[in-house]
Design an enzyme around this catalytic site. Sequence first.
Site, PDB file in Angstrom:
ATOM      1  N   HIS A 134      37.202  42.030  41.958  1.00 28.28           N
ATOM      2  CA  HIS A 134      37.876  41.320  43.052  1.00 28.28           C
ATOM      3  C   HIS A 134      37.970  39.828  42.747  1.00 28.28           C
ATOM      4  CE1 HIS A 134      38.901  40.485  47.309  1.00 28.28           C
ATOM      5  NE2 HIS A 134      38.156  39.401  47.135  1.00 28.28           N
ATOM      6  N   GLU A 135      36.879  39.233  42.276  1.00 24.32           N
ATOM      7  CA  GLU A 135      36.885  37.793  42.007  1.00 24.32           C
ATOM      8  C   GLU A 135      37.753  37.447  40.799  1.00 24.32           C
ATOM      9  OE1 GLU A 135      35.854  35.894  44.197  1.00 24.32           O
ATOM     10  OE2 GLU A 135      34.734  37.353  45.371  1.00 24.32           O
ATOM     11  N   HIS A 138      41.356  37.348  41.876  1.00 20.37           N
ATOM     12  CA  HIS A 138      41.766  36.100  42.521  1.00 20.37           C
ATOM     13  C   HIS A 138      42.227  35.087  41.473  1.00 20.37           C
ATOM     14  CE1 HIS A 138      41.042  36.650  46.738  1.00 20.37           C
ATOM     15  NE2 HIS A 138      39.744  36.885  46.611  1.00 20.37           N
ATOM     16  N   GLU A 195      43.386  38.674  49.875  1.00 22.73           N
ATOM     17  CA  GLU A 195      42.199  39.514  49.762  1.00 22.73           C
ATOM     18  C   GLU A 195      42.574  40.962  49.466  1.00 22.73           C
ATOM     19  OE1 GLU A 195      39.056  38.439  49.675  1.00 22.73           O
ATOM     20  OE2 GLU A 195      39.882  36.427  49.835  1.00 22.73           O
TER      21      GLU A 195
END
Length: 269
Positions: A134-135, A138, A195
């Site tokens: 997820h990070e 981003h 997100e």
Amino acid sequence: MKKIILVLALFLGVASCKTNPFTGKKVLNFYPNSQLFPTAFAQYDQFLTENKVVESSADAKMITKVGQRISSAAEKWLTANGYAGYLKDYKWEYNLVDDKTVNAWCMPGGKIVFYTGILPICAGERGVAVVMGHEVAHALADHGAQRMSAGTLQQLGAVAGNVAIQDPQKREIFNQAYGVGSQVGVMLPFSRSHETEADRIGLQIMAIAGYDPTEAAELWKRMKANSGGEAPPEFMSTHPSNDTRINNLTEWAPAAKAEARKFGVTTFQ
């Protein structure tokens, strides 16, 4: 003055689009890597000097190992899909910080921090891979630059409104309405969309890295249990609700596995 501001906003909006390689969509971004990354790297280094970095524990080594696997998987995907060199300015770094906060974050250019407080929720390497994917996502999708770009346009809209409205009372009403409206109606949905996008991209690259994407929904079930059900309504939040994320990640996991099979990954850790 008003015309100048509106023309500038239009120019920025039209001339500053960039393609997200994972979605194929044009996104608003008028902060180039050459401008944004050096500042982000400096801020990251400063953060590390001001916080307790865990350097040699088994958990710290695991964070680095998982990060390297997932960023390598991202590079494989990008190269295979015509984006070789996309990551040339990125300088990946993965640090574990001694802090009870249940969180992890990524700065533009690939600078990632995990807090020790999130490790019990991760419950092992697969859970760390969910958060790391997820990070990393981003960073890949330039979400930091997009948020800054949207914030700039939000400010331009406020200035334009104040220039156009001459009556002080009406101007005060406008500022109150614009502040709430642009935040709830534009900025918060914009953040939630980032997100959700990071969840989907992260699921895909963690699978290519060899981690089981079905773990993602399980992690968010643990996150929901940890929160005790205390969360703002989704429309008032920067993040999707836990239930929304669990449902999405459950739905997307088979497609992530299918994408991984294109890279010869047929079994998952």
